[in-house]
Design a protein around this motif. Structure first.
Motif, mmCIF file in Angstrom:
data_model
loop_
_atom_site.group_PDB
_atom_site.id
_atom_site.type_symbol
_atom_site.label_atom_id
_atom_site.label_comp_id
_atom_site.label_asym_id
_atom_site.label_seq_id
_atom_site.Cartn_x
_atom_site.Cartn_y
_atom_site.Cartn_z
ATOM 1 N N ARG A 1 10.331 6.664 -2.550
ATOM 2 C CA ARG A 1 11.771 6.362 -2.525
ATOM 3 C C ARG A 1 12.134 5.425 -1.393
ATOM 4 O O ARG A 1 12.861 4.439 -1.583
ATOM 5 N N ARG A 2 11.627 5.717 -0.186
ATOM 6 C CA ARG A 2 11.942 4.861 0.962
ATOM 7 C C ARG A 2 11.415 3.448 0.755
ATOM 8 O O ARG A 2 12.088 2.462 1.086
ATOM 9 N N THR A 3 10.213 3.339 0.198
ATOM 10 C CA THR A 3 9.618 2.021 -0.011
ATOM 11 C C THR A 3 10.411 1.213 -1.034
ATOM 12 O O THR A 3 10.668 0.023 -0.835
ATOM 13 N N ILE A 4 10.805 1.847 -2.127
ATOM 14 C CA ILE A 4 11.601 1.151 -3.137
ATOM 15 C C ILE A 4 12.940 0.709 -2.551
ATOM 16 O O ILE A 4 13.396 -0.427 -2.782
ATOM 17 N N ASP A 5 13.585 1.573 -1.787
ATOM 18 C CA ASP A 5 14.856 1.195 -1.155
ATOM 19 C C ASP A 5 14.687 -0.035 -0.270
ATOM 20 O O ASP A 5 15.527 -0.946 -0.285
ATOM 21 N N ARG B 1 0.854 -1.182 0.000
ATOM 22 C CA ARG B 1 0.000 0.000 0.000
ATOM 23 C C ARG B 1 0.898 1.243 0.000
ATOM 24 O O ARG B 1 1.744 1.404 0.878
ATOM 25 N N LEU B 2 0.694 2.117 -0.996
ATOM 26 C CA LEU B 2 1.628 3.230 -1.163
ATOM 27 C C LEU B 2 0.954 4.369 -1.914
ATOM 28 O O LEU B 2 0.344 4.164 -2.968
ATOM 29 N N ASP B 3 1.070 5.571 -1.380
ATOM 30 C CA ASP B 3 0.566 6.771 -2.033
ATOM 31 C C ASP B 3 1.613 7.253 -3.034
ATOM 32 O O ASP B 3 2.669 7.757 -2.657
ATOM 33 N N ALA B 4 1.317 7.102 -4.332
ATOM 34 C CA ALA B 4 2.287 7.424 -5.373
ATOM 35 C C ALA B 4 2.559 8.918 -5.489
ATOM 36 O O ALA B 4 3.505 9.323 -6.163
ATOM 37 N N LYS B 5 1.742 9.751 -4.840
ATOM 38 C CA LYS B 5 1.967 11.202 -4.894
ATOM 39 C C LYS B 5 3.042 11.647 -3.912
ATOM 40 O O LYS B 5 3.535 12.762 -3.998
ATOM 41 N N HIS C 1 8.144 9.931 -9.811
ATOM 42 C CA HIS C 1 8.565 9.462 -8.489
ATOM 43 C C HIS C 1 9.123 8.039 -8.547
ATOM 44 O O HIS C 1 10.170 7.748 -7.945
ATOM 45 N N PHE C 2 8.438 7.153 -9.253
ATOM 46 C CA PHE C 2 8.902 5.762 -9.292
ATOM 47 C C PHE C 2 10.169 5.615 -10.120
ATOM 48 O O PHE C 2 11.075 4.863 -9.737
ATOM 49 N N CYS C 3 10.273 6.340 -11.227
ATOM 50 C CA CYS C 3 11.511 6.273 -12.013
ATOM 51 C C CYS C 3 12.689 6.790 -11.204
ATOM 52 O O CYS C 3 13.763 6.166 -11.169
ATOM 53 N N ARG C 4 12.504 7.916 -10.566
ATOM 54 C CA ARG C 4 13.603 8.502 -9.788
ATOM 55 C C ARG C 4 14.022 7.597 -8.640
ATOM 56 O O ARG C 4 15.201 7.567 -8.261
ATOM 57 N N SER C 5 13.075 6.825 -8.110
ATOM 58 C CA SER C 5 13.379 5.949 -6.973
ATOM 59 C C SER C 5 14.031 4.639 -7.406
ATOM 60 O O SER C 5 14.907 4.114 -6.712
ATOM 61 N N VAL C 6 13.624 4.115 -8.563
ATOM 62 C CA VAL C 6 14.151 2.829 -9.028
ATOM 63 C C VAL C 6 15.485 2.996 -9.754
ATOM 64 O O VAL C 6 16.366 2.135 -9.674
#
Length: 239
Positions: A72-76, A62-66, A122-127
């Motif tokens: 970032r923390r979740t992907i890490d 469960r994650l708020d993509a906004k 957000h997801f690209c920058r985190s991955v």
């Protein structure tokens, strides 16, 4: 060419939505280990009823993509437990008709950008830091045919989807020498239950079947697409 994703992790944002269910199901069938961030409990329940076997084999978060910092923390954290993703599929987005520009507010544009571009960013920058460290990866986002040309009462949506295309091109150029492929697909009208409700008089047989679009996305995640960088692939059906 046949391809599989055995022992490869793929993050599918929006993976419980009407298109996402097909993408997730097809990638599961091709052997991928799936991570699906989600926000809608209703979508999650519908997905669970339709694809129980896929749900059992998928890690849902469960994650708020906004919230870029939370993404970032979740992907890490996920990389620590699941490894660096082989692929990232950005499906979060949405459509809104009108108003005409003479009646519009800047907020109308900002909402469309927040809904369509911000989660992809957000997801690209985190991955990407993890993919760059690993020296490989595939990213696929979803633009739209309307991102290629403006039309009446679609200014905000067209601008948001055009932004996805330009973002894809820019990012692809930045990372192509690191063995990372970044591309996007451009559907016309996807044959979903929502679109059928909103356009009941249309000929649904001309629309793009979600499973057909999902297969194109799967190809772009595969090593068969390793020479494809910064492409915006038309997937129009017969519209």
């Amino acid at each position: 060419m046949t391809y599989r994703f055995d022992n490869q992790t793929v993050v599918v944002t929006g993976g419980t939505g009407e298109l996402g269910q097909h993408v997730t199901s097809i990638l599961h069938g091709l052997g991928a280990r799936l991570i699906v961030p989600f926000v809608s409990e209703q979508e999650m329940q519908a997905f669970s009823m339709r694809y129980p076997a896929v749900v059992q084999a998928t890690r849902f978060v469960r994650l708020d993509a906004k919230d870029g910092e939370k993404v970032r923390r979740t992907i890490d954290q996920l990389v620590e437990t699941e490894g660096v993703p082989h692929g990232l599929v950005n499906l979060i987005g949405g459509y809104r008709f009108g108003p005409p520009i003479v009646e519009a507010e800047l907020d109308d544009l900002q909402r469309m950008l927040e809904l369509n571009l911000a989660p992809t960013f957000h997801f690209c920058r985190s991955v990407l830091p993890h993919m760059l460290h690993a020296g490989r990866g595939h990213i696929v986002s979803v633009g739209a045919r309307m991102g290629l040309a403006g039309s009446a009462n679609h200014a905000a949506y067209s601008i948001a989807k055009a932004a996805i295309i330009r973002f894809t091109e820019a990012l692809a150029d930045e990372v192509k020498h690191h063995n990372i492929n970044v591309n996007c697909v451009l559907p016309s009208i996807i044959d979903t239950a929502r679109n059928r409700r909103e356009m009941p008089a249309a000929d649904f047989t001309h629309w793009v079947a979600p499973a057909d679009l999902a297969h194109v996305i799967a190809f772009l995640l595969s090593d068969g697409a390793r020479a494809v960088h910064g492409a915006a692939i038309p997937v129009y059906g017969r519209v």
